[in-house]
Design a protein around this motif. Structure first.
Motif, PDB file in Angstrom:
ATOM      1  N   GLN A  65       0.815  -1.214   0.000  1.00  0.00           N
ATOM      2  CA  GLN A  65       0.000   0.000   0.000  1.00  0.00           C
ATOM      3  C   GLN A  65       0.853   1.270   0.000  1.00  0.00           C
ATOM      4  N   THR A  66       2.144   1.145   0.320  1.00  0.00           N
ATOM      5  CA  THR A  66       3.027   2.310   0.330  1.00  0.00           C
ATOM      6  C   THR A  66       3.637   2.591  -1.040  1.00  0.00           C
ATOM      7  N   THR A  68       4.427   3.794  -4.712  1.00  0.00           N
ATOM      8  CA  THR A  68       4.080   4.862  -5.645  1.00  0.00           C
ATOM      9  C   THR A  68       4.417   4.354  -7.053  1.00  0.00           C
ATOM     10  N   ARG A 101       1.782   9.741  -5.388  1.00  0.00           N
ATOM     11  CA  ARG A 101       0.865   9.318  -4.322  1.00  0.00           C
ATOM     12  C   ARG A 101       0.986   7.815  -4.116  1.00  0.00           C
ATOM     13  N   SER A 104      -2.280   3.384  -1.267  1.00  0.00           N
ATOM     14  CA  SER A 104      -3.304   3.512  -0.222  1.00  0.00           C
ATOM     15  C   SER A 104      -4.054   4.829  -0.337  1.00  0.00           C
ATOM     16  N   ASP A 105      -3.372   5.882  -0.792  1.00  0.00           N
ATOM     17  CA  ASP A 105      -4.018   7.188  -0.950  1.00  0.00           C
ATOM     18  C   ASP A 105      -4.926   7.241  -2.171  1.00  0.00           C
TER      19      ASP A 105
END
Length: 257
Positions: A65-66, A68, A101, A104-105
């Motif tokens: 999830q981190t 980019t 981004r 997760s964002d």
């Protein structure tokens, strides 16, 4: 873990963390490994990459999830080596993702989900004459003269460097084709006896296409804006000028007609 312990951990270098881990009793090491596995399971997932052109699945990636764009593109290139010198664009529906981004964002729980991919050839830009390129080449050369060993020592002394400095180091490592998976890797690069010589004698006439493609993500990163870096580190600014200069020179070489 208390806030004090968390603060100390966040300030520790990779070498200090590794040393502390080695001093733990075997049972404590085992417990820590299990805790890290659980943490990874909560933040990792599976990302499906589907061709925007054909609709076929190009690859399935073990993701986080981190992640980019940088990590997504690197993982896809690992699965599809033919894309290492090509431009990869990721889309969610019809919208291109924001390359800076995290997944997760963008609504990807645990990094799981599906994105569309478009692959294209690298674009060097419109052709120009040598006369038009000359002032730009002279400006590049002038900006490369400010790097010094003292500036490198300043960066090496940082135990908990700002993220912008880490990114600058990764950009330099990308061109030098040096390991850049961690701050520890970058410190080894900075600490090499011939590091300055590598920068000065770098063969700007033969920048690897793979490095040039990967470097673009760093060059456009908001944290690597020169004015912003000026407030962080003079050494980082000079190294960023070097990375930009090498990229721009390679681009110009391919644009001059």
């Amino acid at each position: 873990m208390g806030s004090g312990a968390q603060s100390k951990l966040s300030e520790a270098s990779a070498a200090e963390v590794a040393s502390a881990y080695g001093e733990l009793p075997s049972e404590a090491q085992k417990s820590l490994q299990e805790a890290l596995k659980l943490l990874k399971a909560k933040t990792s997932g599976t990302l499906t990459c589907r061709s925007k052109l054909s609709g076929e699945v190009m690859a399935t990636l073990d993701s986080s999830q981190t992640w980019t764009y940088k990590e997504m593109a690197a993982a896809l290139r690992e699965k599809l080596p033919e894309t290492k010198t090509q431009v990869i664009k990721f889309f969610i529906g019809e919208e291109a993702i924001d390359e800076y981004r995290a997944l997760s964002d963008m609504g990807f729980a645990n990094g799981s989900g599906e994105v569309q991919c478009a692959i294209s050839q690298f674009d060097f830009g419109t052709k120009m004459t040598l006369e038009e390129a000359q002032p730009i080449l002279e400006d590049i050369t002038e900006k490369l003269n400010g790097l010094s060993k003292a500036m490198i020592m300043e960066i090496k002394a940082l135990k908990s460097p700002p993220h912008g400095i880490i990114l600058v180091g990764e950009a330099v490592a990308c061109l030098l084709q040096a390991p850049r998976a961690s701050w520890h890797d970058l410190l080894k690069m900075f600490g090499a006896k011939d590091f300055m010589e590598q920068l000065v004698t770098f063969n700007k006439d033969e920048v690897p296409m793979e490095s040039l493609v990967e470097l673009q993500w760093y060059l456009n990163h908001p944290l690597l804006d020169i004015d912003r870096l000026n407030r962080v580190s003079a050494g980082a600014v000079c190294m960023m000028h070097w990375a930009r200069g090498m990229s721009m020179y390679a681009m110009l070489k391919n644009r001059v007609s």
